[in-house]
Structures are given as C-alpha cells and as structure tokens.
Write a protein that holds these residues in place. Structure first.
Motif, mmCIF file in Angstrom:
data_model
loop_
_atom_site.group_PDB
_atom_site.id
_atom_site.type_symbol
_atom_site.label_atom_id
_atom_site.label_comp_id
_atom_site.label_asym_id
_atom_site.label_seq_id
_atom_site.Cartn_x
_atom_site.Cartn_y
_atom_site.Cartn_z
ATOM 1 N N ARG A 106 15.390 45.991 36.436
ATOM 2 C CA ARG A 106 16.135 44.851 35.872
ATOM 3 C C ARG A 106 17.111 44.245 36.874
ATOM 4 O O ARG A 106 17.276 43.038 36.938
ATOM 5 N N LYS A 107 17.774 45.082 37.667
ATOM 6 C CA LYS A 107 18.814 44.606 38.589
ATOM 7 C C LYS A 107 18.240 43.972 39.853
ATOM 8 O O LYS A 107 18.779 42.994 40.369
ATOM 9 N N THR A 108 17.136 44.526 40.362
ATOM 10 C CA THR A 108 16.627 44.091 41.668
ATOM 11 C C THR A 108 15.404 43.186 41.588
ATOM 12 O O THR A 108 15.020 42.600 42.591
ATOM 13 N N TYR A 109 14.787 43.136 40.437
ATOM 14 C CA TYR A 109 13.533 42.382 40.251
ATOM 15 C C TYR A 109 12.414 42.902 41.153
ATOM 16 O O TYR A 109 11.518 42.168 41.531
ATOM 17 N N ILE A 110 12.498 44.189 41.475
ATOM 18 C CA ILE A 110 11.426 44.843 42.223
ATOM 19 C C ILE A 110 10.423 45.359 41.204
ATOM 20 O O ILE A 110 10.797 45.859 40.144
ATOM 21 N N GLN A 111 9.131 45.250 41.531
ATOM 22 C CA GLN A 111 8.088 45.712 40.620
ATOM 23 C C GLN A 111 8.254 47.193 40.305
ATOM 24 O O GLN A 111 8.686 47.983 41.153
ATOM 25 N N MET A 112 7.868 47.559 39.085
ATOM 26 C CA MET A 112 8.023 48.923 38.601
ATOM 27 C C MET A 112 7.395 49.948 39.545
ATOM 28 O O MET A 112 8.017 50.945 39.904
ATOM 29 N N SER A 113 6.163 49.707 39.959
ATOM 30 C CA SER A 113 5.483 50.676 40.814
ATOM 31 C C SER A 113 6.229 50.878 42.134
ATOM 32 O O SER A 113 6.307 51.984 42.660
ATOM 33 N N LEU A 114 6.813 49.816 42.665
ATOM 34 C CA LEU A 114 7.554 49.919 43.923
ATOM 35 C C LEU A 114 8.886 50.647 43.729
ATOM 36 O O LEU A 114 9.293 51.437 44.589
ATOM 37 N N VAL A 115 9.550 50.410 42.611
ATOM 38 C CA VAL A 115 10.803 51.132 42.331
ATOM 39 C C VAL A 115 10.534 52.633 42.288
ATOM 40 O O VAL A 115 11.269 53.432 42.876
ATOM 41 N N TYR A 116 9.449 53.034 41.626
ATOM 42 C CA TYR A 116 9.109 54.459 41.579
ATOM 43 C C TYR A 116 8.796 54.998 42.976
ATOM 44 O O TYR A 116 9.209 56.110 43.320
ATOM 45 N N LYS A 117 8.102 54.220 43.792
ATOM 46 C CA LYS A 117 7.805 54.659 45.163
ATOM 47 C C LYS A 117 9.091 54.827 45.972
ATOM 48 O O LYS A 117 9.233 55.784 46.730
ATOM 49 N N ILE A 118 10.018 53.901 45.797
ATOM 50 C CA ILE A 118 11.294 53.980 46.513
ATOM 51 C C ILE A 118 12.072 55.222 46.076
ATOM 52 O O ILE A 118 12.568 55.987 46.908
ATOM 53 N N LEU A 119 12.165 55.437 44.768
ATOM 54 C CA LEU A 119 12.913 56.596 44.273
ATOM 55 C C LEU A 119 12.248 57.908 44.680
ATOM 56 O O LEU A 119 12.929 58.889 45.001
ATOM 57 N N GLU A 120 10.922 57.924 44.710
ATOM 58 C CA GLU A 120 10.212 59.117 45.190
ATOM 59 C C GLU A 120 10.512 59.358 46.669
ATOM 60 O O GLU A 120 10.734 60.493 47.093
ATOM 61 N N ASP A 121 10.525 58.292 47.457
ATOM 62 C CA ASP A 121 10.826 58.397 48.879
ATOM 63 C C ASP A 121 12.238 58.945 49.084
ATOM 64 O O ASP A 121 12.462 59.825 49.921
ATOM 65 N N ILE A 122 13.186 58.454 48.302
ATOM 66 C CA ILE A 122 14.565 58.946 48.395
ATOM 67 C C ILE A 122 14.627 60.412 47.961
ATOM 68 O O ILE A 122 15.347 61.210 48.555
ATOM 69 N N SER A 123 13.856 60.775 46.956
ATOM 70 C CA SER A 123 13.886 62.167 46.481
ATOM 71 C C SER A 123 13.354 63.133 47.542
ATOM 72 O O SER A 123 13.774 64.289 47.596
ATOM 73 N N LEU A 124 12.458 62.675 48.403
ATOM 74 C CA LEU A 124 11.949 63.528 49.477
ATOM 75 C C LEU A 124 13.047 63.933 50.468
ATOM 76 O O LEU A 124 12.931 64.948 51.148
ATOM 77 N N SER A 125 14.108 63.139 50.514
ATOM 78 C CA SER A 125 15.225 63.457 51.412
ATOM 79 C C SER A 125 16.226 64.407 50.772
ATOM 80 O O SER A 125 17.213 64.778 51.405
ATOM 81 N N GLY A 126 15.998 64.793 49.513
ATOM 82 C CA GLY A 126 16.863 65.763 48.853
ATOM 83 C C GLY A 126 18.052 65.190 48.120
ATOM 84 O O GLY A 126 18.882 65.934 47.600
ATOM 85 N N VAL A 127 18.154 63.878 48.047
ATOM 86 C CA VAL A 127 19.272 63.241 47.362
ATOM 87 C C VAL A 127 19.018 63.192 45.857
ATOM 88 O O VAL A 127 19.933 63.342 45.050
ATOM 89 N N LEU A 128 17.772 62.988 45.484
ATOM 90 C CA LEU A 128 17.370 62.897 44.079
ATOM 91 C C LEU A 128 16.365 63.991 43.746
ATOM 92 O O LEU A 128 15.662 64.478 44.628
ATOM 93 N N GLU A 129 16.318 64.313 42.476
ATOM 94 C CA GLU A 129 15.347 65.277 41.981
ATOM 95 C C GLU A 129 14.616 64.647 40.796
ATOM 96 O O GLU A 129 15.252 64.178 39.863
#
Length: 122
Positions: A47-70
């Motif tokens: 809602r905030k960024t107007y980024i497509q759903m599939s891309l938001v999940y890819k971004i959050l998954e990428d961030i989670s690989l760095s150990g910041v998110l689970e």
C-alpha cells in the motif's frame, strides 16, 4: 532500525531490484519505523510503496536472508477476519486441524495462513 541496517537494505533495494527512487525512499521510510520484535505485514509495504505483491515478498525474503527478519506464518479466518495471534516458523508447525475461536469455522492451514516477517535485529 539502525543506520547500518538501513544502509544495507538500501543497497539491496537499489542493486537487486528494479525500483524507482521514490519506491526505495518510501520502502526505507516505512521499514525504518519497525523495531525488534514487531511484525511486518507485506500488505503495508504494498500500500505504501505501490510495489507489486510478488516483488515485496521477494524483497522481504532477501532482507530475511541477512538475518534482520524472520519469516513466520500467521493463521486467519476468512469468514470473520480473526487472527490467532500465534506465529509458526514453518508450515509443518501449523496444526492440520484448526477452528476459528470466534466463529467456529474450520480452517485449512494452507489456505488460511499468511506470511509475515518478524524483526529480529535492531
């Protein structure tokens, strides 16, 4: 969120994903507000960024690989929109037989689970 983590996230956003400068800025603005222990719902970023759903999940998954998110799974009822409040680390941790405590609807763990992300590093 620490400046070091935000810098790493910005680097990922600008180098790993085809985002506009505004999308990067909006993502970082929202992401910076989260603290350790809080849940991130991907829909808020959509809602905030107007980024497509599939891309938001890819971004959050990428961030989670760095150990910041689970990544976690949360169960909801599609009939009354009730959330259990319980988080599961994997799909196999979710009980196969679930019933909504609010409206007694039988829930299917595959159809009624949402991926959410817990901030595990400040």
């Amino acid at each position: 969120m620490s400046p070091d983590i935000l810098s790493k996230v910005k680097h990922k956003l600008t180098n790993n994903f085809n985002l506009t400068d505004k999308q990067v800025a909006d993502f970082l603005d929202l992401f910076s507000k989260y603290k350790k222990g809080q849940l991130i719902y991907p829909g808020a970023f959509i809602r905030k960024t107007y980024i497509q759903m599939s891309l938001v999940y890819k971004i959050l998954e990428d961030i989670s690989l760095s150990g910041v998110l689970e990544r976690s799974y949360e169960i909801y009822c599609p009939s009354c929109s009730w959330y259990t409040g319980e988080l599961f680390s994997t799909l196999k941790d979710i009980p196969e037989e679930l019933e909504c405590d609010e409206c007694e609807t039988t829930l299917n763990f595959l159809d009624n689970s949402l991926v959410v992300y817990k901030v595990v590093f400040d």
